[in-house]
Every structure is written in C-alpha cells, then in structure tokens.
Write a protein that holds these residues in place. Structure first.
Motif, PDB file in Angstrom:
ATOM      1  N   ARG A   1     -23.533  -4.159 -11.968  1.00 14.93           N
ATOM      2  CA  ARG A   1     -24.230  -3.707 -10.857  1.00 14.93           C
ATOM      3  C   ARG A   1     -25.776  -4.206 -10.785  1.00 14.93           C
ATOM      4  NH1 ARG A   1     -22.888   0.380  -7.822  1.00 14.93           N
ATOM      5  NH2 ARG A   1     -20.915   1.902  -8.250  1.00 14.93           N
TER       6      ARG A   1
ATOM      7  N   MET B   1     -26.409  -2.777  -7.022  1.00 16.06           N
ATOM      8  CA  MET B   1     -25.581  -3.467  -5.877  1.00 16.06           C
ATOM      9  C   MET B   1     -25.773  -5.037  -5.912  1.00 16.06           C
ATOM     10  SD  MET B   1     -23.655  -1.007  -4.292  1.00 16.06           S
ATOM     11  CE  MET B   1     -23.061  -1.547  -2.846  1.00 16.06           C
TER      12      MET B   1
ATOM     13  N   ALA C   1     -24.388   9.967  -6.310  1.00 16.97           N
ATOM     14  CA  ALA C   1     -25.347   9.116  -5.922  1.00 16.97           C
ATOM     15  C   ALA C   1     -26.763  10.032  -5.757  1.00 16.97           C
ATOM     16  CB  ALA C   1     -24.889   8.421  -4.572  1.00 16.97           C
TER      17      ALA C   1
ATOM     18  N   ARG D   1     -21.691   2.863  -3.970  1.00 22.23           N
ATOM     19  CA  ARG D   1     -23.020   3.086  -4.819  1.00 22.23           C
ATOM     20  C   ARG D   1     -22.578   3.844  -5.809  1.00 22.23           C
ATOM     21  NH1 ARG D   1     -26.040   6.882  -1.905  1.00 22.23           N
ATOM     22  NH2 ARG D   1     -24.249   7.020  -0.555  1.00 22.23           N
TER      23      ARG D   1
ATOM     24  N   GLU E   1     -21.178   7.413  -5.624  1.00 24.34           N
ATOM     25  CA  GLU E   1     -21.149   7.951  -4.064  1.00 24.34           C
ATOM     26  C   GLU E   1     -20.111   8.901  -3.813  1.00 24.34           C
ATOM     27  OE1 GLU E   1     -20.390   5.559   0.174  1.00 24.34           O
ATOM     28  OE2 GLU E   1     -20.838   4.362  -1.664  1.00 24.34           O
TER      29      GLU E   1
END
Length: 414
Positions: A51, A61, A402, A371, A374
C-alpha cells in the motif's frame, strides 16, 4: 453491501479469505477475483506493505498495491487478539478457500493450522503459500523474489548469457509462483466439486520456480544413461537478443526450416540456405551461436521497416520493440480495450491493465482495489456478527474499518 461480483461469473459464489501480502499471494488471489471469486483481503492494522510502495494519489493506495488487488474487499483484523481470531474462524465456516503466506509454525500458534480449519470446515481448501516446502531442509526460511531467483537458477541463466549474474528486471519468481498457486487452488476446487471435500495444499516458491526454470533447462540432465549438460543452448547464447538494424532494433524469429531457408535467400545468402549446419532444427540447435551471429550480421544492413515488411511477406515472425511507455498506445492493446479507466470514490482517476483472459460466459469488469478496512463491517455482518459484536471488535482494535483506521499521510515515491 454485498459482493459486487456476479454469481454468474466463472467463480461466482466462491468466497476466498486471503491472508497473503506483498506480491506472490495477492497476484494469485487477483487472478481468482478476476474470474469472479469474492476475495476478502484480510489485512493487519498496518495493512499490506505494498500500500506504500511506489507513487500514490491517495493514502494507502500506492502503485504496486493497485497492480494486484483489484476486485477484492478489505477487512482489518488484528490476529494477535483472540476476539479477532474468533471472528476469522466464523468467516472460515462460510469460506471456500483460505490462503496465507505465513510460516506454518505461526499459523499453528494462532490456531489457524490446516488440521484445525479443515476439521472445522471439511469443504475448505486451505492453501499455504510458502518460500520452501514444509519439512524440507529450508523449511521456515524467509523467501523473497531475489532470493528465489538466485536459488532456482535464474541468476545463473543470466550469468551464462551475459557473464554477469543478475536478477531478471521483473518480480519473476513472485508472479510465476502466483500463477501456480492460482491453478493449484482451482484444481482443488474442481476436485471438491466431485468429492465434496476440501483439502490442504502447499505452493512453495523454491520448488515452483525451480520446476519453471528446468522445464527447458534441465536439458541433457534428463538423459540418465548418457547425461549431458543443463541449459538449453538456443536461449542461452549471447546472440539471442533483439537484432540491431540500421536505425534501431527488431525482434526477428525464423524458426522452421522454411523460415530459415527463405530468410537466407532474401537476405542475399543462398549458400547459407543450403548449409548443412542449418538444415534442420537439430543441426541449428548444435550451431545456434553461429546461426544467431549470422542473423545479426545480416539484419544490421537494413532498417527496421525493411525487415518488418520482408518478414511479413515471408511469414516469418517479427516485431518492433515496445518500450514500456509505448504499451498504452500499442494498436493491438488499444483495439482489445486492454487498458481500463477507473475512478475511486474520492474522484481520483486511475488506469488499469485488465485481466488478459476473456471467457465467453463470464465477465468481471475491473473494480478499484479496496481502501484498508473498507469492507470490515460489511464482511463481519455477512459472517453473522451482530452490530454489538462488531462495535466491540472496533472499540478494542481487534478489527478496524476505513473510518476507524489511523489517517495515513504516508507517501512513498520510491
């Protein structure tokens, strides 16, 4: 929220708990996600290290993560906590596959060993993705792409061709072993469809990559009664490379007897077309270095366009070199819509290379990688936990979503 993946896809309805990280495992699970499996990426509170590998437009991301985590959901569990492990076990009850890349001893210490989980869910396919086969001399050693490229003979192949041992400039071991892991999991699922029973399987990187390398390079070592040398000469000669033309380079591959005969005649060397050293594939293999040197000398006399046109007329495989930056505008890749634009929930725009495979009755469009955390609450709710239990997990840090995860301002441009 339910899984965005259609149950009409090839692996629709197959649920995979993916405890892997970095490249080897995530690449394998992305392949399965591209076929329609509901891949639940189980991450630690820190998340997958990729990540933060490469440039990013949004926290957590980064580029390398984007490349191998599309079409997945993310849940954060701190498996050091008993309540998180219990939540995972509840998810195991509904899973078809659990895949991980931790050392077997660590999984046993967590109560997540194959015997325990397969007894709990007899239909479970338990895939251990390891550096080295369990019980072997190297069992438990850390393994990364560079290490496996060195051990499996890849660096030696480059040394034989160039005189300098080097790694291939791609994570060849991680990706090759990821492909093997994906088809091993598919084989186990296929067997389960006939027997009703899951099973434990292991995919060790060292053995997998050694098998891959030795497919052609075991060569003369196959012949026990008359042993020869390892290494396939055609691909090891230093002359096996793009040929320099008068204005650049061309990838040119005469292969059959007819290809070579026609090439030599067209190149103005009819004598070589009748040379016994190049009469058939057996003779060419014995004299491959000389053959490729002659090829390079002939090609250097004309420009790239000349050779591409000549080879098209003679039906000899040939192509120009694509630079990495050329791939997005390659006419063929454009015509098959290989690159797909996507937009994240925050409005950031991205571009992805889609799965290369196209199935007539299964289409899974690429979706954004998740994410961190998420889908934590949604996945736990689907597993049967009520809102109170989920709230407790989030409050104690055994799980994160998240919204509750610490804001990540890390930006790694390595």
């Amino acid at each position: 929220m339910t899984s965005p993946l259609s149950s009409g896809s090839a692996l629709g309805g197959v649920r995979i708990l993916d405890l892997t990280s970095v490249v080897f495992g995530p690449y394998a699970s992305q392949i399965l996600a591209d076929y329609g499996a509901d891949v639940i990426k189980v991450e630690s509170p820190d998340g997958d290290s990729t990540r933060h590998t490469g440039p990013s437009q949004e926290p957590g991301m980064a580029a390398i993560f984007l490349g191998m985590n599309r079409n997945k959901r993310s849940i954060v569990l701190d498996l050091k906590q008993a309540s998180a492990r219990q939540a995972l076990l509840t998810m195991v009850d509904q899973a078809d596959v659990l895949m991980h890349s931790m050392r077997p001893a660590k999984m046993t210490a967590l109560g997540l060993d194959p015997a325990t989980l397969c007894a709990r869910n007899p239909r479970l396919v338990y895939a251990g993705l390891y550096g080295f086969g369990v019980g072997g001399a190297y069992d438990g050693r850390p393994a990364y792409d560079d290490i496996i490229q060195g051990l499996s003979g890849v660096a030696d192949l480059v040394d034989r061709q160039t005189g300098v041992p080097r790694y291939l400039p791609t994570v060849a071991a991680d990706k090759t072993c990821g492909l093997i892991a994906a088809h091993a999991i598919l084989a186990a699922l296929f067997q389960r469809s006939r027997t009703g029973l899951g099973q434990a399987l292991e995919v060790p990187m060292f053995e997998s990559m050694t098998s891959y390398v030795l497919m052609e390079h075991y060569y003369g070592r196959h012949l026990v009664d008359e042993p020869g040398q390892a290494g396939y000469p055609r691909v090891l000669t230093p002359w096996r490379r793009p040929c320099q033309t008068a204005d650049g380079h061309v990838c040119l591959m005469p292969y059959t007897d007819t290809h070579w005969r026609n090439f030599f005649i067209a190149a103005g060397h009819p004598d070589l077309a009748e040379d016994e050293r190049f009469a058939d594939i057996s003779a060419r293999t014995r004299h491959i270095e000389t053959l490729y040197e002659l090829l390079a000398g002939a090609v250097a006399k004309h420009d790239t366009a000349y050779w591409l046109a000549l080879c098209e007329r003679l039906e000899i495989p040939a192509a120009p070199i694509n630079r990495l930056q050329d791939l997005e505008t390659d006419p063929h890749l454009q015509s098959v819509d290989f690159f797909v634009p996507l937009e994240s929930a925050s409005g950031s725009r991205y571009r992805f290379a889609r799965s290369p495979v196209r199935l007539e009755h299964s289409h899974v469009p690429p979706s954004m990688p998740p994410r961190l955390g998420e889908h934590t609450q949604n996945v736990l709710r689907q597993a049967g936990l009520d809102d109170g239990q989920i709230a407790t997990l989030l409050k104690t840090g055994a799980a994160r979503d998240a919204l509750s995860a610490p804001h990540d301002n890390h930006l790694d441009l390595a």
